[in-house]
Design an enzyme around this catalytic site. Structure first.
Site, PDB file in Angstrom:
ATOM      1  N   CYS A  75      27.264  49.562  45.017  1.00  0.00           N
ATOM      2  CA  CYS A  75      28.099  49.763  46.204  1.00  0.00           C
ATOM      3  C   CYS A  75      28.348  51.242  46.480  1.00  0.00           C
ATOM      4  O   CYS A  75      28.611  52.012  45.551  1.00  0.00           O
ATOM      5  CB  CYS A  75      29.433  49.039  45.986  1.00  0.00           C
ATOM      6  SG  CYS A  75      30.590  49.291  47.323  1.00  0.00           S
ATOM      7  N   CYS A  84      35.473  46.805  42.551  1.00  0.00           N
ATOM      8  CA  CYS A  84      34.491  46.342  41.558  1.00  0.00           C
ATOM      9  C   CYS A  84      34.206  47.472  40.584  1.00  0.00           C
ATOM     10  O   CYS A  84      33.135  48.084  40.600  1.00  0.00           O
ATOM     11  CB  CYS A  84      33.201  45.913  42.257  1.00  0.00           C
ATOM     12  SG  CYS A  84      33.445  44.639  43.497  1.00  0.00           S
ATOM     13  N   CYS A 179      31.302  45.804  52.106  1.00  0.00           N
ATOM     14  CA  CYS A 179      31.852  45.233  50.880  1.00  0.00           C
ATOM     15  C   CYS A 179      30.927  44.107  50.423  1.00  0.00           C
ATOM     16  O   CYS A 179      30.458  43.310  51.243  1.00  0.00           O
ATOM     17  CB  CYS A 179      33.256  44.692  51.158  1.00  0.00           C
ATOM     18  SG  CYS A 179      33.988  43.951  49.696  1.00  0.00           S
ATOM     19  N   CYS A 428      45.555  33.298  34.111  1.00  0.00           N
ATOM     20  CA  CYS A 428      44.792  34.421  34.662  1.00  0.00           C
ATOM     21  C   CYS A 428      45.221  35.723  33.985  1.00  0.00           C
ATOM     22  O   CYS A 428      44.869  36.806  34.447  1.00  0.00           O
ATOM     23  CB  CYS A 428      44.948  34.502  36.172  1.00  0.00           C
ATOM     24  SG  CYS A 428      46.653  34.467  36.718  1.00  0.00           S
TER      25      CYS A 428
END
Ligand SMILES: C[S@@+](CC[C@H](N)C(=O)[O-])C[C@H]1O[C@@H](n2cnc3c(N)ncnc32)[C@H](O)[C@@H]1O
Length: 470
Positions: A75, A84, A179, A428
């Protein structure tokens, strides 16, 4: 104004991974230095940004010698956008590290007897895996340290930006051109919004002064081909709003539901605000293993649909259902886990604090022709009383899927009292899960553990634990 550069340490070797996606180097005086955007094996120059008694935090200014484990990031925004951060690490290595993180956190924080971790379940997709993204309009584009330093005494003009919040900065936004997290029309939406708002001089929000008009653009894209967009504005300006929304509809025919929300508050949360439907049915639908799920703009839905199916299968498998069980689905969102287990249990009782999500859960049960599911709105810690369990039946299995903060201690005490034979804990955040497992340890033994990667290229990791009554 020029920013004074802090001194750099040159040629430091990164030696290990740390928690929260950071890596570690050891300074000459033995102090541990935490850095982002570097991996073990890198030799880097670092600028110290925080210097405490026993640890320091640094910002990598250049990589002198890259680790041989590095790969080329895909990216253009890598290193600036907080999204990311681990693109430079091969995926196999990312998940091996996450597996280790779960092991370390459960061991160091939990201090309880643990079974061997099952091998982490990797995400079937590592790009374009998210069904929801939230972009921010800001009056202030994020500028890198180098950009500011290079400008010297030149006063840089204020520039607006549409993208993601710069890491650690609530008022500055990294301009995002492309993105890789979500399928189209996401990048098209960014381009259309940018061009149109620039042309008409629509003001982006100023997060410090609380002025400006456009605040957020939320986009949800499902596998069923539906697209939901919610444009959040600081105040109503009907003429501008209609012009913008009509433009979006004409330029992005993929839109199936278009919302707008007026948010005059200081914070970005829309949970207490009315979301207006401008076009479409007002929600989208997703399918998981043959079950259909309605998702309203305020409801939580697992963001990696592809991996959500695996997560739910693991959860259902851990629950070991025979078809006769009374199953409680705590923190149930739109009822997805309970509904996913509904064919294998006699009764499902779901509890969730967001009232709209509970409405969706009830509708989801009806749309899937289920008659064995009941859903209640409210705080789980308050709803799960002795009377509530007496009314709905003693739980055979409790599935709990709390947010990152983990479970409230009041709820844990109630679970200890209720003594369901099995608890499946979907987390999580392994750090808070470890804390909660320790509290449950007096009555429950952890018998199975399975990490699941829902968020490739980030440090986030989900972990499913099966607890059986001692
Ligand atoms: C990690 S999500 C899980 C949702 C659902 N199990 C799923 O897989 O889609 C956590 C959910 O807990 C809800 N929640 C947070 N705090 C809560 C509370 N105190 N009581 C009940 N629900 C809560 C959130 O709104 C969110 O829907």
């Amino acid at each position: 104004m020029a920013r004074k550069k802090k001194p750099e340490i040159k040629g430091l070797e990164i030696t290990a991974y740390a928690a929260e996606g950071k890596s570690i180097a050891v300074l000459e005086d033995g102090k541990v230095l935490f850095v982002d955007n570097a991996i073990p094996g890198d030799v880097v120059n670092v600028r110290i940004v925080k210097n405490k008694k026993s640890w320091a935090e640094g910002k990598v200014t250049s990589i002198i010698q890259p680790s041989h484990k590095r790969i080329e990031p895909f990216c253009e925004h890598f290193g600036i956008c907080g999204g990311c951060k681990w693109q430079m690490v091969p995926y196999e290595q990312q998940i091996a590290y996450k597996q280790q993180q779960v092991q370390d956190q459960l061991t160091r924080i939990g201090h309880i007897e643990l079974p061997e971790l099952q091998l982490i379940s990797g995400s079937p997709k590592q790009q374009y895996y998210r069904n929801k993204l939230e972009f921010t309009f800001s009056k202030h584009r994020y500028r890198t340290y180098e950009e500011i330093a290079d400008a010297g005494d030149t006063i840089l003009p204020i520039q607006p930006a549409l993208g993601f919040h710069a890491p650690g900065l609530f008022d500055k936004v990294v301009e995002i051109n492309k993105c890789y997290l979500q399928n189209e029309p996401t990048n098209k939406l960014l381009a259309v919004l940018r061009k149109y708002t620039e042309k008409h001089n629509f003001q982006y929000y100023d997060y410090k002064a609380h002025t400006g008009w456009l605040r957020n653009a939320v986009i949800r894209v499902t596998r069923t081909g539906e697209v939901l967009i919610n444009i959040v504005m600081q105040h109503e300006n009907k003429q501008q709003r209609v012009a913008l929304l009509e433009h979006l509809l004409s330029e992005i025919p993929e839109i199936t539901t278009l919302h707008y929300t007026i948010n005059p508050k200081v914070n970005d949360s829309i949970h207490d605000l009315e979301v207006h439907t401008y076009f479409g049915k007002g929600y989208i639908e997703e399918t998981l293993e043959g079950f259909r799920f309605k998702i309203s703009p305020k409801s939580f839905f697992q963001t990696n649909t592809y991996q959500a199916e695996n997560l739910y299968r693991i959860t259902r498998n851990f629950a070991g259902l025979s078809g006769k069980e009374v199953l409680y689905d705590l923190y149930c969102g739109t009822g997805s886990i309970g509904i996913f287990c509904s064919n294998n249990a006699s009764k499902i009782i779901g509890i969730e604090v967001v009232a709209d999500a509970v409405k969706d859960a009830k509708l989801n049960a009806a749309n899937n022709n289920l008659t064995n599911c009941l859903f209640y709105a409210g705080d789980v810690a308050n709803i799960c009383t002795d009377d509530f369990f007496a009314e709905h039946g003693r739980p055979d299995v409790i599935i709990t899927d709390p947010p990152r903060a983990g479970m409230h201690e009041k709820l844990i005490q109630q679970l200890l009292k209720m003594k369901a034979p099995k608890i499946v804990y979907v987390s999580c955040n392994p750090a808070t899960q470890a804390r909660d497992l320790q509290l449950l340890d007096e009555a429950y033994k952890v018998t199975r553990l399975q990490p699941v990667d829902m968020f490739p290229h980030t440090h986030h990791i989900e972990n499913v634990a099966l607890l059986e009554l001692r």
